[in-house]
Design a protein around this motif. Structure first.
Motif, PDB file in Angstrom:
ATOM      1  N   MET A 156     -72.385  25.375  36.858  1.00  0.00           N
ATOM      2  CA  MET A 156     -72.363  24.217  37.760  1.00  0.00           C
ATOM      3  C   MET A 156     -72.887  24.638  39.137  1.00  0.00           C
ATOM      4  N   SER A 157     -73.850  23.917  39.640  1.00  0.00           N
ATOM      5  CA  SER A 157     -74.444  24.250  40.927  1.00  0.00           C
ATOM      6  C   SER A 157     -73.553  23.798  42.076  1.00  0.00           C
ATOM      7  N   ALA A 158     -73.846  24.344  43.262  1.00  0.00           N
ATOM      8  CA  ALA A 158     -73.083  23.958  44.449  1.00  0.00           C
ATOM      9  C   ALA A 158     -73.257  22.476  44.758  1.00  0.00           C
ATOM     10  N   THR A 159     -74.460  21.966  44.514  1.00  0.00           N
ATOM     11  CA  THR A 159     -74.710  20.541  44.753  1.00  0.00           C
ATOM     12  C   THR A 159     -73.846  19.672  43.857  1.00  0.00           C
ATOM     13  N   GLU A 160     -73.700  20.053  42.594  1.00  0.00           N
ATOM     14  CA  GLU A 160     -72.869  19.278  41.673  1.00  0.00           C
ATOM     15  C   GLU A 160     -71.410  19.320  42.079  1.00  0.00           C
ATOM     16  N   HIS A 207     -70.998  16.886  44.764  1.00  0.00           N
ATOM     17  CA  HIS A 207     -71.062  15.538  44.193  1.00  0.00           C
ATOM     18  C   HIS A 207     -69.737  15.147  43.546  1.00  0.00           C
ATOM     19  N   HIS A 240     -82.219  18.644  44.089  1.00  0.00           N
ATOM     20  CA  HIS A 240     -82.123  19.928  44.746  1.00  0.00           C
ATOM     21  C   HIS A 240     -83.159  20.109  45.852  1.00  0.00           C
TER      22      HIS A 240
END
Length: 207
Positions: free
Chosen positions: A1-5, A8, A133
């Protein structure tokens, strides 16, 4: 899981909780005016829309109708505040500004999303939701950046003011015998501040 997710997910949880809070406050009662009921329903509609906007399936939301709806909501708060007659016009307008600016921010995000979708259809590039991204300022005009920056700065200022306003008095509030009104005010200011901060973050994130 990315930091952006992760961000979110946090924003979705925040706005979902804010929507529940607004709906609970919007339940009609004998002591609550019709204007207050509409105010809370508008807050709930905004929070629900914001909860789904970060995700790809949020693109199913009709951007242009949302822009028109929230633009009308932005006008609702200062106009009804002035007409309420409970405060002087200047004071009433100033108190309504954070809510109005929040609706303007929602209008702006919906408008930008609609513009990006139209540009995507014309140029054949990936949709805004598929380029999560990328920087929110890449490909945006200077005017867009200025509007986004001003809205985010104002909302962040309102958020910090709401969240820190009662900090020196928290102990005194809990020690008073009749503290229901004070605690209720702190509770409402917390949600105002948290929602404003979440909106500022949403403005600065790619959509």
């Amino acid at each position: 899981m990315s930091a952006t997710e992760v961000v979110h997910y946090m924003l979705t949880a925040l706005f979902a909780a804010a929507a529940v809070h607004a709906l609970r406050q919007g339940v009609p009662t004998r002591t609550r005016a019709c204007r207050s009921h509409v105010d809370h329903l508008l807050h709930a509609a905004m929070a629900l829309a914001m909860a789904v906007m970060p995700w790809s399936w949020g693109s199913a939301l009709p951007e242009l109708p949302l822009s028109v709806f929230f633009a009308a909501a932005a006008l609702w708060f200062p106009l009804t505040a002035v007409r309420s007659g409970q405060e002087r016009q200047l004071s009433a307008t100033l108190r309504s500004l954070p809510y109005a600016v929040g609706m303007v921010a929602m209008t702006w995000m919906s408008y930008r999303a609609a513009g990006h979708d139209h540009q995507t259809m014309a140029e054949g590039v990936p949709t805004a939701h598929q380029t999560m991204h990328l920087s929110p300022f890449m490909g945006a005009s200077k005017a867009d950046n200025v509007v986004t920056g001003v809205l985010a700065l104002y909302l962040l200022t309102c958020s910090l003011r709401s969240l820190t306003r009662d900090m020196p008095a928290l102990r005194a509030i809990t020690e008073t015998a009749d503290n229901s009104t004070s605690l209720k005010s702190v509770y409402h200011r917390f949600w105002d501040g948290a929602t404003a901060m979440g909106t500022a973050v949403m403005l600065l994130m790619p959509h």
